[in-house]
Design an enzyme around this catalytic site. Structure first.
Site, mmCIF file in Angstrom:
data_model
loop_
_atom_site.group_PDB
_atom_site.id
_atom_site.type_symbol
_atom_site.label_atom_id
_atom_site.label_comp_id
_atom_site.label_asym_id
_atom_site.label_seq_id
_atom_site.Cartn_x
_atom_site.Cartn_y
_atom_site.Cartn_z
ATOM 1 N N ASN A 17 0.865 -1.171 0.000
ATOM 2 C CA ASN A 17 0.000 0.000 0.000
ATOM 3 C C ASN A 17 0.906 1.227 0.000
ATOM 4 O OD1 ASN A 17 -3.082 0.133 1.988
ATOM 5 N ND2 ASN A 17 -2.749 0.547 -0.141
ATOM 6 N N ASN A 70 -7.802 9.658 0.022
ATOM 7 C CA ASN A 70 -7.802 8.731 -1.101
ATOM 8 C C ASN A 70 -7.430 9.477 -2.384
ATOM 9 O OD1 ASN A 70 -8.680 6.170 0.035
ATOM 10 N ND2 ASN A 70 -10.661 7.163 0.401
ATOM 11 N N CYS A 79 -6.682 4.597 7.658
ATOM 12 C CA CYS A 79 -5.934 3.692 6.795
ATOM 13 C C CYS A 79 -4.903 2.996 7.669
ATOM 14 C CB CYS A 79 -5.254 4.464 5.673
ATOM 15 S SG CYS A 79 -4.188 3.439 4.618
ATOM 16 N N GLY A 80 -5.038 1.681 7.847
ATOM 17 C CA GLY A 80 -4.154 0.955 8.745
ATOM 18 C C GLY A 80 -2.718 0.901 8.278
ATOM 19 N N ASN A 81 -2.512 0.602 6.995
ATOM 20 C CA ASN A 81 -1.147 0.598 6.470
ATOM 21 C C ASN A 81 -0.566 2.000 6.488
ATOM 22 O OD1 ASN A 81 -1.015 -2.206 5.912
ATOM 23 N ND2 ASN A 81 -2.119 -1.915 3.994
ATOM 24 N N ASN A 185 -15.649 -0.780 1.221
ATOM 25 C CA ASN A 185 -14.542 -1.553 0.676
ATOM 26 C C ASN A 185 -14.976 -3.010 0.638
ATOM 27 O OD1 ASN A 185 -12.221 0.520 0.627
ATOM 28 N ND2 ASN A 185 -13.006 0.703 2.702
ATOM 29 N N GLU A 202 -10.705 -1.263 -2.939
ATOM 30 C CA GLU A 202 -10.877 -0.090 -2.084
ATOM 31 C C GLU A 202 -11.659 1.022 -2.769
ATOM 32 O OE1 GLU A 202 -7.919 1.372 0.611
ATOM 33 O OE2 GLU A 202 -6.506 -0.170 -0.043
ATOM 34 N N CYS A 212 -4.507 -3.653 2.307
ATOM 35 C CA CYS A 212 -5.394 -2.692 2.969
ATOM 36 C C CYS A 212 -5.398 -3.042 4.444
ATOM 37 C CB CYS A 212 -6.797 -2.759 2.389
ATOM 38 S SG CYS A 212 -7.977 -1.686 3.245
ATOM 39 N N GLY A 213 -4.871 -2.161 5.276
ATOM 40 C CA GLY A 213 -4.722 -2.459 6.696
ATOM 41 C C GLY A 213 -6.037 -2.564 7.440
ATOM 42 N N THR A 214 -6.966 -1.627 7.201
ATOM 43 C CA THR A 214 -8.272 -1.737 7.849
ATOM 44 C C THR A 214 -9.020 -2.943 7.305
ATOM 45 O OG1 THR A 214 -9.199 -0.168 6.243
ATOM 46 C CG2 THR A 214 -8.518 0.714 8.399
#
Length: 278
Positions: A17, A70, A79-81, A185, A202, A212-214
């Site tokens: 990502n 985005n 966004c986790g990543n 997503n 996404e 995608c982290g989340t």
């Protein structure tokens, strides 16, 4: 080209990502919050989003603020990543945690903490353990499960995830009336002996991303809901091949109708400085 008054632009990757990242502590970031400019930078540098690290006027125990956008300019979600990458970026900039060990920062979905577990190549690659928000409620819908891990996610378990045509299968779900007006997503998950294998479409990017982290977090919690054996921890692999880990603590519902609740949710994985653009 990047505007002359911004000295450097950074490109980070979190398990594939990729993000444009800017140091906004000195101000001057308003042009970069414009949807058209965000889209231009993401297209030019082939990234899945743009992040700005800024100062906070909140209580001093917050080390910085994370802004995330985005490629279409939309924001307001986690966004986790990106969260792991901006923690690595803070470390790169010499921002030390106020408490000396754990970073505390504000993101679009609220407060997060993070810990740098390792730094393989000083200043280039980190392993970060990021605390995600508590999650309450997993809703069965269509052929899968729906939940919010800082961003809205639909999760469906499949037998052969590598054979999925994401454009044909995921895109209609992303725009399905059941998830409007915000959309969702879309994640497809295959359970294998070595862990969960995930692909994510996404919204905002409007296509499949390498990670995608989340979404990985949502897939782990959905797997627990679906009865996939675990010790409250799952290994997950994204499209680039990186393995990440999601740990959590499930809380027993107080009543049969009470929503599923997960606390102490952590996403652990890599964050890498890919390039610096002068």
């Amino acid at each position: 080209m990047i505007d002359s008054y911004v000295s450097r632009l950074f490109k980070f990757s979190g398990a594939g990502n990729d993000f444009v990242v800017l140091d906004g502590r000195q101000g001057g970031m308003e042009p970069f919050r414009q949807p058209g400019r965000i889209g231009e930078l993401c297209q030019e540098y082939h990234t899945d989003g743009l992040m700005i690290l800024t100062r906070t006027d909140q209580p001093s125990h917050y080390d910085f603020v994370m802004e995330f956008y985005n490629p279409d300019g939309s924001g307001g979600m986690m966004c986790g990543n990106g969260g792991r990458c901006i923690v690595a970026f803070a470390n790169y900039l010499g921002i030390n945690p106020a408490d000396g060990h754990i970073y505390h920062f504000l993101a679009p979905d609220g407060e997060h903490t993070a810990e740098i577990l390792s730094q393989e190549i000083p200043g280039e690659k980190w392993t970060v353990r990021l605390k995600m928000i508590d999650v309450q409620g997993i809703t069965p819908i269509k052929d899968g499960l729906f939940l919010n891990t800082g961003t809205r996610h639909y999760v469906q378990f499949v037998d052969q995830v590598d054979s999925i045509d994401m454009e044909k299968t995921a895109k209609p779900i992303r725009w399905d009336a059941a998830f409007q007006p915000e959309g969702t997503n879309v994640n497809f998950v295959e359970v294998r002996a070595d862990g969960l294998h995930v692909r994510t479409f996404e919204k905002g990017v409007e296509g499949e991303t390498l990670a995608c982290g989340t979404g990985l977090t949502a897939c782990a919690l959905a797997a627990y809901k679906a009865g996939v054996p675990s010790d409250n921890s799952y290994r997950l692999q994204c499209r680039r091949g990186d393995w990440l880990q999601v740990d959590f603590r499930p809380s027993a519902p107080s009543a049969p109708s009470a929503p599923d609740t997960f606390t102490d949710v952590y996403l652990t994985g890599p964050a890498e400085l890919v390039a610096i653009v002068a």
